[in-house]
Design a protein around this motif. Structure first.
Motif, PDB file in Angstrom:
ATOM      1  N   LEU A 321       0.865  -1.184   0.000  1.00 40.78           N
ATOM      2  CA  LEU A 321       0.000   0.000   0.000  1.00 40.78           C
ATOM      3  C   LEU A 321       0.897   1.228   0.000  1.00 40.78           C
ATOM      4  O   LEU A 321       1.714   1.413   0.904  1.00 40.78           O
ATOM      5  CB  LEU A 321      -0.908  -0.002   1.240  1.00 40.78           C
ATOM      6  CG  LEU A 321      -1.755   1.246   1.492  1.00 40.78           C
ATOM      7  CD1 LEU A 321      -2.729   1.501   0.351  1.00 40.78           C
ATOM      8  CD2 LEU A 321      -2.524   1.109   2.811  1.00 40.78           C
ATOM      9  N   MET A 322       0.753   2.034  -1.019  1.00 41.70           N
ATOM     10  CA  MET A 322       1.641   3.186  -1.168  1.00 41.70           C
ATOM     11  C   MET A 322       0.857   4.482  -0.963  1.00 41.70           C
ATOM     12  O   MET A 322      -0.201   4.684  -1.549  1.00 41.70           O
ATOM     13  CB  MET A 322       2.237   3.157  -2.572  1.00 41.70           C
ATOM     14  CG  MET A 322       3.239   4.227  -2.836  1.00 41.70           C
ATOM     15  SD  MET A 322       4.392   3.734  -4.132  1.00 41.70           S
ATOM     16  CE  MET A 322       3.498   4.165  -5.578  1.00 41.70           C
ATOM     17  N   ALA A 323       1.399   5.357  -0.119  1.00 49.05           N
ATOM     18  CA  ALA A 323       0.727   6.626   0.187  1.00 49.05           C
ATOM     19  C   ALA A 323       1.637   7.792  -0.209  1.00 49.05           C
ATOM     20  O   ALA A 323       2.844   7.628  -0.280  1.00 49.05           O
ATOM     21  CB  ALA A 323       0.405   6.685   1.674  1.00 49.05           C
ATOM     22  N   PRO A 324       1.063   8.950  -0.438  1.00 47.76           N
ATOM     23  CA  PRO A 324       1.862  10.057  -0.965  1.00 47.76           C
ATOM     24  C   PRO A 324       2.700  10.798   0.078  1.00 47.76           C
ATOM     25  O   PRO A 324       3.642  11.477  -0.284  1.00 47.76           O
ATOM     26  CB  PRO A 324       0.816  11.001  -1.555  1.00 47.76           C
ATOM     27  CG  PRO A 324      -0.419  10.721  -0.800  1.00 47.76           C
ATOM     28  CD  PRO A 324      -0.369   9.291  -0.387  1.00 47.76           C
ATOM     29  N   THR A 325       2.352  10.708   1.338  1.00 51.79           N
ATOM     30  CA  THR A 325       3.154  11.422   2.335  1.00 51.79           C
ATOM     31  C   THR A 325       3.491  10.483   3.482  1.00 51.79           C
ATOM     32  O   THR A 325       2.831   9.472   3.709  1.00 51.79           O
ATOM     33  CB  THR A 325       2.383  12.611   2.948  1.00 51.79           C
ATOM     34  OG1 THR A 325       1.241  12.100   3.647  1.00 51.79           O
ATOM     35  CG2 THR A 325       1.923  13.598   1.898  1.00 51.79           C
ATOM     36  N   GLU A 326       4.526  10.897   4.198  1.00 48.61           N
ATOM     37  CA  GLU A 326       4.973  10.093   5.314  1.00 48.61           C
ATOM     38  C   GLU A 326       3.912  10.041   6.419  1.00 48.61           C
ATOM     39  O   GLU A 326       3.665   8.988   7.009  1.00 48.61           O
ATOM     40  CB  GLU A 326       6.265  10.713   5.849  1.00 48.61           C
ATOM     41  CG  GLU A 326       7.014   9.772   6.696  1.00 48.61           C
ATOM     42  CD  GLU A 326       8.510  10.034   6.623  1.00 48.61           C
ATOM     43  OE1 GLU A 326       8.995  10.581   5.614  1.00 48.61           O
ATOM     44  OE2 GLU A 326       9.166   9.688   7.605  1.00 48.61           O
ATOM     45  N   VAL A 347       3.008  -6.917   9.172  1.00 49.12           N
ATOM     46  CA  VAL A 347       2.942  -5.633   8.480  1.00 49.12           C
ATOM     47  C   VAL A 347       4.221  -4.838   8.717  1.00 49.12           C
ATOM     48  O   VAL A 347       4.737  -4.815   9.833  1.00 49.12           O
ATOM     49  CB  VAL A 347       1.762  -4.780   8.999  1.00 49.12           C
ATOM     50  CG1 VAL A 347       1.540  -3.572   8.093  1.00 49.12           C
ATOM     51  CG2 VAL A 347       0.494  -5.603   9.099  1.00 49.12           C
ATOM     52  N   ALA A 348       4.745  -4.191   7.675  1.00 45.32           N
ATOM     53  CA  ALA A 348       5.930  -3.345   7.852  1.00 45.32           C
ATOM     54  C   ALA A 348       5.698  -1.969   7.245  1.00 45.32           C
ATOM     55  O   ALA A 348       4.863  -1.807   6.357  1.00 45.32           O
ATOM     56  CB  ALA A 348       7.143  -4.003   7.204  1.00 45.32           C
ATOM     57  N   LEU A 349       6.452  -0.999   7.766  1.00 41.36           N
ATOM     58  CA  LEU A 349       6.348   0.383   7.276  1.00 41.36           C
ATOM     59  C   LEU A 349       7.693   0.824   6.706  1.00 41.36           C
ATOM     60  O   LEU A 349       8.716   0.714   7.366  1.00 41.36           O
ATOM     61  CB  LEU A 349       5.956   1.310   8.433  1.00 41.36           C
ATOM     62  CG  LEU A 349       5.960   2.815   8.115  1.00 41.36           C
ATOM     63  CD1 LEU A 349       4.843   3.174   7.156  1.00 41.36           C
ATOM     64  CD2 LEU A 349       5.840   3.633   9.400  1.00 41.36           C
ATOM     65  N   LEU A 350       7.683   1.296   5.485  1.00 47.04           N
ATOM     66  CA  LEU A 350       8.913   1.743   4.845  1.00 47.04           C
ATOM     67  C   LEU A 350       8.727   3.143   4.279  1.00 47.04           C
ATOM     68  O   LEU A 350       7.929   3.356   3.375  1.00 47.04           O
ATOM     69  CB  LEU A 350       9.279   0.777   3.712  1.00 47.04           C
ATOM     70  CG  LEU A 350      10.591   1.047   2.975  1.00 47.04           C
ATOM     71  CD1 LEU A 350      11.781   0.872   3.908  1.00 47.04           C
ATOM     72  CD2 LEU A 350      10.732   0.119   1.781  1.00 47.04           C
ATOM     73  N   THR A 351       9.477   4.097   4.848  1.00 47.55           N
ATOM     74  CA  THR A 351       9.385   5.471   4.340  1.00 47.55           C
ATOM     75  C   THR A 351      10.789   6.028   4.172  1.00 47.55           C
ATOM     76  O   THR A 351      11.773   5.348   4.484  1.00 47.55           O
ATOM     77  CB  THR A 351       8.629   6.394   5.319  1.00 47.55           C
ATOM     78  OG1 THR A 351       9.441   6.603   6.462  1.00 47.55           O
ATOM     79  CG2 THR A 351       7.289   5.826   5.716  1.00 47.55           C
ATOM     80  N   GLY A 352      10.844   7.260   3.732  1.00 50.52           N
ATOM     81  CA  GLY A 352      12.139   7.897   3.552  1.00 50.52           C
ATOM     82  C   GLY A 352      12.935   7.983   4.836  1.00 50.52           C
ATOM     83  O   GLY A 352      14.164   8.010   4.815  1.00 50.52           O
ATOM     84  N   SER A 353      12.251   8.001   5.973  1.00 52.94           N
ATOM     85  CA  SER A 353      13.018   8.170   7.202  1.00 52.94           C
ATOM     86  C   SER A 353      13.224   6.859   7.962  1.00 52.94           C
ATOM     87  O   SER A 353      13.657   6.865   9.105  1.00 52.94           O
ATOM     88  CB  SER A 353      12.353   9.221   8.099  1.00 52.94           C
ATOM     89  OG  SER A 353      11.016   8.883   8.320  1.00 52.94           O
TER      90      SER A 353
END
Ligand code: ADP
Ligand code: MG
Length: 697
Positions: A321-326, A347-353
């Motif tokens: 699932l891809m979202a536009p903001t962190e 479930v895992a979360l992957l963002t720029g930070s």
């Protein structure tokens, strides 16, 4: 004869120089291009206005009378020539800023002329600047009901290639064609749709004999344009569906059912059920799903996303699932993790930070299949993110992603994953059919029960004191308040100053309450901290730029105050408004504008205060701004350049053209029948050279 290959420079009245000009200015190269360069309006020259009738609202008009005398005023660059023109009822000034000598040599006081132009009020008098003038006798167009006007550029005008001169090139061309210009629509289709034959249509559109036949000619060309556009889009989609395999999800398994029975916190709305069913059908076909899910803010798209991701996981696949903001990705992660707690989905979360170490663990988990569901931002489509078996990719708030990014998702498996694009910016039907014509579309057109419609109120700057009293009352009732400031790209620093000044101001007005502030330039950790204070309720007011536009969900927030509302577009205002109205309480959206607003702003505010329906707002937006500016269209990546049809106005023609195109393709998807040869050829002529967008959702 192939008119698309015939250069205009050999035409009578054109020649190499004008040909070059037409190339450069209007992209007209061939005879076909020129014939399909249609007038953008027609002016009624069947009647003469009397000068005393003239008022400020008039378009181009025609008057008939005599020049009484010439005079000049001003010096140097400001020098103007003025002719006092009278028709016996009154006088009006004709004004020229250049070509003074030419005019005084050519036209004489006392003689009768027909003057044509747009009157404008100058001081207390009307004048017509740079009018067209004709003597009564030479005037071939005199008395003609509908005179075509072609768009021309400044360059063209200064080379005397005016609308009138274009007309003088096109008429002899039509004569020379001798009504033998080849038809571009099959006869059977023309009969069926009741469309004018092409030669007659070309004549009528460039040189109409009556308003009725003009309308028929215009209809024919609108139909033709939209029909080929739809035929092209639909054929790609049909062929892609034939060619591209998709994963088959046969079962609805344990995860789905245990979630549905044990964890689902409420009854699904009928619209949610219907959409889930549509998607389950896609999963069974063996073809790749490419679906757009439209649903107004708060309609419950996330839950639909979750449930279909469970189906993918039940079938042994991973989902993303891809979202536009962190902020949004994080919120999704938290919501879904809570909902899935104890069900056995990893479930895992992957963002720029996401920290490097953590990131590596996630990469490994994705490759070996330990992670079932990945939620993230753009970080999710980076090359080093490899899945063991990605079966379904969902993109939330689609308009933030470009075509190229969607294509990268596509490449994350040998067999393309199913793709669902979710958007809360409803796209009007006509636009969806054009820009996303090769996507299947589902709509959630129902909000979960128990929501009170948001009340939208317009407040002028000067009414602040009362406004703050109302807000205080809401906070005293235990509610929370968003205050949003606009961001103008050119001067970001200044905007943050606005926001920061606003922050100080609000703290002064509400010294007894806690105020949070977030904006795009903040460090993620700081942003998160500020946001968290608001989400958990320890801050009563959140000041923000539009970063909160998408997705953020705080049910206890019941007031959305938008500062400088005149700076926002309709769809953005609607998105922002969607942040409130999520709980059971009455919610308010307050649009604050300066004390004097433009007509356009007033209209926008009126739309906002009169409806909560996203589709209605999208339609209104389309009508006011035209399709080019609409959010969600620029990035569709499909180059569309309409000559005559107007997506805001020609929805019915579009629908009809699409229906007919669908019928034809159902019988002959490759257009290989002899009876469809002309269609095949036209498609190739019109779209043959384009980039292959067919591979991209
Ligand atoms: P959006 O479509 O804007 O993404 P969300 O999925 O964020 O909407 O849902 C908005 C809110 O409505 C969430 O709090 C969600 O839990 C709730 N919700 C979703 N579906 C239902 C339903 N069928 N009944 C009641 N509440 C629902
Ligand atoms: Mg959402």
């Amino acid at each position: 004869m192939d008119y698309s290959g015939r250069d205009i420079k050999y035409l009578k009245g054109v020649g190499p120089q004008r040909a070059l000009l037409l190339n450069k200015e209007l992209n007209i190269r061939s005879v076909e291009d020129l014939l399909y360069y249609f007038p953008y309006k027609y002016v009624d020259r069947s009647r003469f206005y009397r000068i005393k009738e003239i008022n400020g609202q008039m378009p181009y008009i025609q008057i008939r009378g005599r020049i009484e005398y010439f005079s000049t005023t001003g010096e140097g660059r400001n020098k103007r020539l003025i002719a006092e023109f009278s028709d016996g009822t009154d006088t009006i000034e004709l004004v020229w800023f250049k070509g003074i000598k030419f005019i005084t040599n050519k036209y004489r006081p006392g003689e009768e002329y027909i003057v044509f132009g747009k009157p404008t009020l100058f001081g207390s008098h009307y004048n017509i600047a740079h009018p067209e003038i004709e003597t009564v006798t030479e005037n071939s167009l005199y008395g003609k009901a509908l005179q075509p006007s072609y768009n021309t550029t400044e360059r063209m005008k200064s080379s005397f290639l005016t609308s009138k001169n274009l007309h003088k090139i096109i008429l002899p061309l039509l004569e020379s064609l001798n009504r033998e210009y080849p038809e571009t629509l099959p006869m059977a289709l023309r009969k069926k749709a009741n469309l004018m034959e092409i030669n007659e249509a070309l004549w009528q559109i460039h040189n109409p004999t009556s308003p009725v036949s003009l309308r028929e000619a215009q209809y024919r060309f609108k139909f033709e344009e939209l029909f080929y556009l739809q035929l092209n889009i639909l054929q790609r989609s049909v062929l892609r569906k034939e060619k591209i395999q998709g994963h088959v999800f046969t079962k609805v398994g344990n995860l789905f059912y245990s979630f549905y029975e044990k964890k689902l916190p409420f009854e699904l709305t009928n619209a949610q059920k219907r959409v889930i069913k549509e998607i389950r059908n896609d999963f069974r076909t063996g073809k790749q799903m490419n679906r757009l899910l439209q649903g107004d803010v708060g309609s419950g798209k996330t839950l639909v996303a979750l449930m279909i991701m469970l189906i993918a996981i039940d079938n042994g696949f991973q989902a993303a699932l891809m979202a536009p903001t962190e902020i949004l990705a994080t919120q999704h992660f938290e919501t879904l993790s809570t909902l899935l707690d104890g069900i056995g989905v990893n479930v895992a979360l992957l963002t720029g930070s996401t920290k490097k170490k953590e990131r590596e663990i996630i990469h490994t988990g994705l490759r070996n299949g330990d992670i079932h569901l990945l939620i993230g931002t753009h970080a999710l489509i980076e090359d080093e993110v490899l899945f063991q078996h990605l079966g379904l990719a969902i993109i939330d708030e689609q308009h933030r992603f470009g075509v190229a990014q969607r294509a990268r998702l596509w490449n994350k498996g040998t067999v393309a994953p199913h793709v669902l694009v979710m958007t809360a910016t409803p796209i009007p039907r006509t636009l969806a059919m054009t820009f996303y014509g090769d996507l299947d579309v589902s709509v959630i057109d129902e909000l979960p029960p128990g929501r009170k419609p948001i009340q939208t109120i317009h407040v002028f700057d000067g009414q602040r004191a009362g406004l703050y009293r109302s807000i205080r009352k809401q906070i005293e009732l235990g509610r929370q308040v968003y205050i949003v400031y606009p961001l103008i790209k050119e001067s970001e620093n200044l905007d943050y100053k606005n926001l920061e000044d606003g922050f100080e101001h609000i703290k002064e007005i509400f010294p007894d309450y806690q105020v949070s502030m977030i904006h795009g330039k903040m460090k993620p950790a700081e942003k998160e901290l500020q946001m968290a204070r608001f989400v958990e309720g320890s801050a009563q007011i959140l000041l923000a730029t539009t970063v909160i536009e998408v997705g953020v969900n705080v049910p206890n927030a019941s007031v959305m105050l938008i500062e400088n509302a005149e700076r926002f577009g309709l769809s953005q205002l609607h998105q922002l408004r969607g942040r409130v109205g999520r709980g059971a309480e009455q919610s308010y959206c307050i649009l604050v504008t300066s004390d004097s607003i433009s007509e356009e702003t007033r209209k926008r505010i009126e739309v906002m205060t009169s409806t909560n329906d996203g589709f209605e707002i999208a339609e209104a937006d389309l009508k006011m701004r035209g399709p080019g500016d609409l959010e969600g269209t620029q990035q569709s990546g499909i180059p569309i350049n309409l000559h005559i049809a107007n997506l805001a106005k020609d929805g019915q023609v579009l629908q009809y053209a699409r229906d007919i195109a669908t019928e034809i393709l159902a019988a002959d998807p490759q257009l290989s029948l002899q009876s469809n040869a002309l269609l095949r050829k036209r498609l190739n002529d019109l779209f043959g050279k384009e980039v292959e967008w067919g591979q991209i959702s």
